[in-house]
Design a protein around this motif. Structure first.
Motif, mmCIF file in Angstrom:
data_model
loop_
_atom_site.group_PDB
_atom_site.id
_atom_site.type_symbol
_atom_site.label_atom_id
_atom_site.label_comp_id
_atom_site.label_asym_id
_atom_site.label_seq_id
_atom_site.Cartn_x
_atom_site.Cartn_y
_atom_site.Cartn_z
ATOM 1 N N GLY A 1 72.265 47.371 58.892
ATOM 2 C CA GLY A 1 72.238 48.822 59.062
ATOM 3 C C GLY A 1 73.547 49.490 58.718
ATOM 4 O O GLY A 1 73.729 50.680 58.957
ATOM 5 N N LYS B 1 74.758 48.513 53.380
ATOM 6 C CA LYS B 1 74.905 47.597 52.230
ATOM 7 C C LYS B 1 73.862 47.893 51.159
ATOM 8 O O LYS B 1 74.186 48.058 49.987
ATOM 9 C CB LYS B 1 74.756 46.126 52.691
ATOM 10 N N THR B 2 72.589 47.946 51.608
ATOM 11 C CA THR B 2 71.511 48.222 50.654
ATOM 12 C C THR B 2 71.730 49.579 50.003
ATOM 13 O O THR B 2 71.550 49.741 48.790
ATOM 14 C CB THR B 2 70.152 48.187 51.378
ATOM 15 N N THR B 3 72.126 50.547 50.811
ATOM 16 C CA THR B 3 72.350 51.892 50.282
ATOM 17 C C THR B 3 73.410 51.867 49.188
ATOM 18 O O THR B 3 73.218 52.442 48.111
ATOM 19 C CB THR B 3 72.798 52.825 51.420
HETATM 20 N N1 LIG Z 1 65.386 55.938 52.978
HETATM 21 C C1 LIG Z 1 66.109 56.129 54.097
HETATM 22 N N2 LIG Z 1 65.968 57.264 54.800
HETATM 23 C C2 LIG Z 1 66.697 57.483 55.907
HETATM 24 N N3 LIG Z 1 67.601 56.634 56.405
HETATM 25 C C3 LIG Z 1 67.799 55.471 55.753
HETATM 26 C C4 LIG Z 1 67.061 55.162 54.569
HETATM 27 N N4 LIG Z 1 67.451 53.948 54.129
HETATM 28 C C5 LIG Z 1 68.390 53.529 54.994
HETATM 29 N N5 LIG Z 1 68.604 54.435 55.978
HETATM 30 C C6 LIG Z 1 69.575 54.325 57.072
HETATM 31 O O1 LIG Z 1 70.858 54.185 56.504
HETATM 32 C C7 LIG Z 1 71.588 53.194 57.188
HETATM 33 C C8 LIG Z 1 72.027 52.102 56.248
HETATM 34 O O2 LIG Z 1 70.877 51.410 55.790
HETATM 35 P P1 LIG Z 1 70.946 50.199 54.769
HETATM 36 O O3 LIG Z 1 71.750 50.609 53.594
HETATM 37 O O4 LIG Z 1 69.570 49.752 54.508
HETATM 38 O O5 LIG Z 1 71.744 49.114 55.638
HETATM 39 P P2 LIG Z 1 71.884 47.547 55.414
HETATM 40 O O6 LIG Z 1 71.326 47.203 54.082
HETATM 41 O O7 LIG Z 1 73.344 47.289 55.520
HETATM 42 O O8 LIG Z 1 71.160 46.879 56.528
HETATM 43 C C9 LIG Z 1 70.710 52.694 58.315
HETATM 44 O O9 LIG Z 1 71.081 53.351 59.501
HETATM 45 C C10 LIG Z 1 69.332 53.083 57.902
HETATM 46 O O10 LIG Z 1 68.533 53.362 59.017
#
Ligand SMILES: Nc1ncnc2c1ncn2[C@@H]1O[C@H](COP(=O)(O)OP(=O)(O)O)[C@@H](O)[C@H]1O
Ligand SMILES: [Mg+2]
Lengths: 267, 272
Positions: A45, A48-50
């Protein structure tokens, strides 16, 4: 001076949620050189993915810019291939057709395509499964198909988002070894995301530790440049994780991540 | 594929047992019907004719015309109506559903109209249909078409709208442009929902067919059912009902077979 392969310049990314803006990545700057294997590790959370989606061109930053070879990234492109945590195979296509997918859009003739697809199916050790459908494969095999699909498409950058996260421990170890081997056979620029410290140290030339959300870079460790674990790429996974240098590094990294988790109370 | 592990004999046995059970349930049903009409005489023949009377009626009407045509004639007319109505409705609903799912502007323009028209029961269109198309083929096709159109449209739209975004992202990062994504990802991914929509649509279309034929027709199975009531010949109504039932069953079997063919890629468990 050599130009950065990827350059993220003060990048911030936010999501709109119920009229609220949620900052996922906060002012991150990073340059990646050609042929580098960069691993980003951080608590789940943390963004990273973002961040990876921003590099892929699938998500637009609210501030800052991302460049590839000095050109701003504005959308997805075949030059930046992605391996998703959820495999993302086309379930109606066979293994062969999945791996072939991107090649059609590169205008490669059919015979040549077949050769390329064969080569990469062999590379991920899936010969004999060309005509299977994804639902007939195990998780590890699915992810092998996804890796072959991206490799075959010859992207300049490989973005891998926790590709082994959904796999069991044994499969995961084998996949890590195979990926390390593939990386040496065909040097590509790789950005690899994980929340496993072991995986990060085993694979990464450079390991970046992210803070809890909003994600910033907390520390960057140059595993290869500083020669922290000599001869790592020629050793199997078990041998590497038993090296003292590995264990020391692991302790350091884990300390940093644990501090994030405890400090920000994200448990 | 995993079913192979059980071996063909095992499968065959299960299948045979299933067939035997289904067959005995149908025979049992007819037997009970026979029991309460012929044997026990619980219900007067005027209300519920015996099974053999119904079967005789079916047999007889194959040769002796009712109204303008024999039984096959009526079945043929109903079949033609449903085929034409369904074909036209599918040709309109599927492309429109895909376009609405893909182009947000079209979605915004069409959705209000569709949301108002959709809850209207198709049979409410009967008076207008007769006014516009007369009492021939046209009005029936129109009513059936409306029945088939909306479920197919809605399902197609949903199918396109709810394609797993990760698949679209995967295609884009492999170099697919918008039109490639539509053709190579959106369309195949929405096939299961489209087929499910067609199945619901045809079911509704059959109901519309009978309703339309009961109100304004001098042929077709709905007409037979109505005629049986008017002439106090319940065996004629039951004949029409049985044939409609068989037609529905065949249509459903056909669609399920098509579904199995085109949705080969779903897990067996998901396939039902
Ligand atoms: N499409 C989205 N809409 C709203 N919030 C998002 C979305 N994708 C991710 N988030 C939020 O953004 C934050 C970072 O998510 P993410 O990049 O998936 O983290 P990780 O890959 O490190 O686990 C998290 O709090 C997640 O809930
Ligand atoms: Mg993630």
């Amino acid at each position: 001076m050599q130009q950065d392969k990827i350059f993220a310049d003060h990048v911030s990314v936010a999501y709109e949620k119920d009229d609220e803006s949620l900052l996922a990545v906060d002012d991150v700057t990073l340059s990646i050189q050609e042929g580098e294997f960069v691993v980003i590790v951080g608590p789940s959370g943390c963004g990273k993915t973002t961040f990876m989606n921003t590099l892929a061109g699938l998500v637009k930053p609210i501030r800052g810019k991302v460049f590839m070879d000095g050109k701003q990234i504005t959308g997805p492109s075949a030059e930046r291939g992605v391996v998703f945590q959820q495999f993302a195979l086309f379930p109606w296509k066979t293994v062969f057709e999945n791996v072939e997918f991107g090649l059609k859009y590169r205008g490669i003739p059919k015979d040549e395509r077949r050769e390329i697809v064969r080569k990469y199916i062999r590379m991920v050790k899936l010969e004999g499964f060309e005509n299977s459908f994804p639902h007939e494969l195990s998780g590890g095999m699915k992810q092998r198909v996804a890796i072959a699909r991206v490799y075959a498409n010859m992207p300049q950058i490989l973005l891998m988002d926790e590709p082994f996260g959904a796999l069991d421990a044994q499969t995961r170890t084998i996949m890590q070894e195979d990926l390390s081997e593939m990386f040496m056979m065909e040097k590509r620029t790789v950005v690899f995301i994980t929340h496993s410290v072991d995986e990060a140290i085993y694979l990464g030339d450079r390991v970046i530790i992210m803070t809890a959300r909003p994600g910033k870079f907390k520390k960057i460790i140059n595993v290869t440049a500083d020669c922290l674990i000599p001869n790592r790429r020629n050793l199997g996974y078990d041998d590497v994780v038993n090296l003292k240098a590995f264990r020391d590094l692991k302790r350091e990294l884990w300390g940093l991540i644990k501090a994030e988790i405890v400090e920000k109370r994200i448990l | 594929m995993s079913m192979k592990a059980f071996g063909p004999q095992f499968l065959e046995r299960i299948y045979r047992e299933k067939v035997v059970l289904s067959l005995s349930s149908v025979l049992g049903f007819i037997f009970c019907w026979y029991l309460i009409t012929d044997v026990l005489g619980l219900i007067p023949a005027l209300f519920l004719p015996s099974p053999e009377k119904v079967f005789f009626t079916i047999y007889e009407k194959i040769f002796i015309p009712v109204g303008q045509s024999t039984l096959f004639g009526h079945v043929g007319v109903s079949l033609l109506r449903i085929l034409v109505g369904t074909t036209i409705a599918l040709c309109l609903a599927i492309p429109l559903g895909i376009l609405m799912g893909w182009y947000e502007d079209l979605d915004s323009v069409m959705t209000p109209i569709i949301e108002v028209l959709r809850p209207i029961p198709p049979i409410a269109w009967i008076p207008l249909a007769i006014l516009w198309f007369g009492i021939g083929l046209g009005s029936k096709v129109f009513i059936i078409g409306i029945g088939v159109f909306f479920p197919t449209l809605i399902n197609t739209y949903m199918g396109v709208k709810f394609v797993d975004p990760i698949l679209i992202k995967a295609a884009q990062t492999l170099g697919a442009k918008d039109k490639d994504v539509l053709r190579e990802v959106i369309l195949p991914a929405s096939v299961p929902l489209i087929v499910a929509g067609i199945r619901i649509g045809i079911g509704l279309g059959m109901m519309c067919l009978v309703a339309a034929e009961m109100v304004a027709a001098s042929s077709g199975l709905g007409f037979l059912i109505m005629l049986g009531g008017d002439n106090l010949k319940p065996e004629l109504s039951i004949t029409g009902m049985i044939l409609i039932g068989i037609m529905g069953l065949l249509a459903d079997t056909l669609i399920l077979a098509v579904e199995k063919k085109v949705v080969y890629w779903k897990k067996e468990s998901q396939n039902g």
